[in-house]
Design an enzyme around this catalytic site. Structure first.
Site, mmCIF file in Angstrom:
data_model
loop_
_atom_site.group_PDB
_atom_site.id
_atom_site.type_symbol
_atom_site.label_atom_id
_atom_site.label_comp_id
_atom_site.label_asym_id
_atom_site.label_seq_id
_atom_site.Cartn_x
_atom_site.Cartn_y
_atom_site.Cartn_z
ATOM 1 N N CYS A 1 25.821 35.182 9.718
ATOM 2 C CA CYS A 1 25.248 35.580 8.434
ATOM 3 C C CYS A 1 23.800 35.926 8.677
ATOM 4 C CB CYS A 1 25.390 34.451 7.411
ATOM 5 S SG CYS A 1 24.606 34.839 5.823
ATOM 6 N N GLU B 1 27.797 41.664 5.542
ATOM 7 C CA GLU B 1 28.236 41.885 6.915
ATOM 8 C C GLU B 1 28.455 43.384 7.101
ATOM 9 O OE1 GLU B 1 28.029 40.110 9.342
ATOM 10 O OE2 GLU B 1 28.194 38.014 8.733
#
Length: 219
Positions: free
Chosen positions: A2, A105
């Protein structure tokens, strides 16, 4: 992993949700493009009293001579958290929650272009990432820093990335924070497949300088 996330809920919603006392140093909200090294909102527990406060996103081991002395540790792998010298003490006694509305992402198309995705809860409620934190001090400079714990992705999320943050259910917050004794290791797993939704967003978010609610809008 992340490497970017968003937190859009207002402070009063977060303090009520986490039953935490807010400090005066919290970053401005909403924030749609949170990047490593900036202050982020976190929840930690001191003998059951929760505080909502800011920490630097980018964990600083005690042996770093400067904040940039080694790799930028903004994520910590769940599989090795208890063994890695940088994180093992924090894993046992300095765990925190990192509130988030969603995270980003990237995949790539056939030409190699980076395609951003926004991942969030089905009802867009605030989530809590598992985190660890550390106080760092050197030559009069003191920073409180944190890292997001990640684990292997499950189900449809694997189409986007092989790693995801550990998203903790509300019922598990107290255990992760150490308010319910030992056994938090069992929580370091991927969220159930129905706990996350994702959609493509505009490539504007590819820049870490971009901001605004349009970053999370479906493309």
């Amino acid at each position: 992993m992340c490497g970017r996330f968003a937190l859009t809920q207002p402070l009063d919603v977060l303090t009520d949700l986490f039953q935490a006392t807010p400090d005066n140093d919290l970053p401005e909200l909403p924030a749609y493009n949170i990047c490593p090294t900036v202050p982020v909102a976190t929840v930690r527990s001191d003998a059951g009293h929760r505080r909502l406060s800011a920490m630097r996103w980018g964990f600083l081991p005690h042996w770093y001579k400067t904040p940039g002395d080694g790799p930028l540790l903004f994520n910590a792998r769940a599989e090795t958290l208890a063994r890695k010298p940088a994180f093992r003490d924090a894993c046992r006694s300095r765990r925190c929650l990192i509130p988030a509305s969603g995270f980003y992402e990237w995949t790539k198309d056939a030409e190699g272009n980076r395609l951003p995705w926004y991942i969030h809860a089905p009802d867009h409620r605030a989530m809590a990432f598992a985190g660890v934190w550390q106080d760092w001090e050197r030559d009069g400079q003191r920073l409180r820093s944190c890292a997001i714990v990640t684990t292997a992705a499950e189900g449809a999320m694997r189409q986007i990335h092989h790693r995801v943050p550990v998203v903790l259910a509300k019922a598990d917050w107290a255990l992760w924070l150490g308010e319910r004794g030992h056994g938090a290791a069992v929580l370091m797993r991927a969220a159930p497949e129905d706990a996350l939704r994702f959609h493509r967003v505009a490539p504007e978010v590819n820049s870490n300088r971009a901001s605004g609610a349009q970053l999370v809008a479906p493309l």
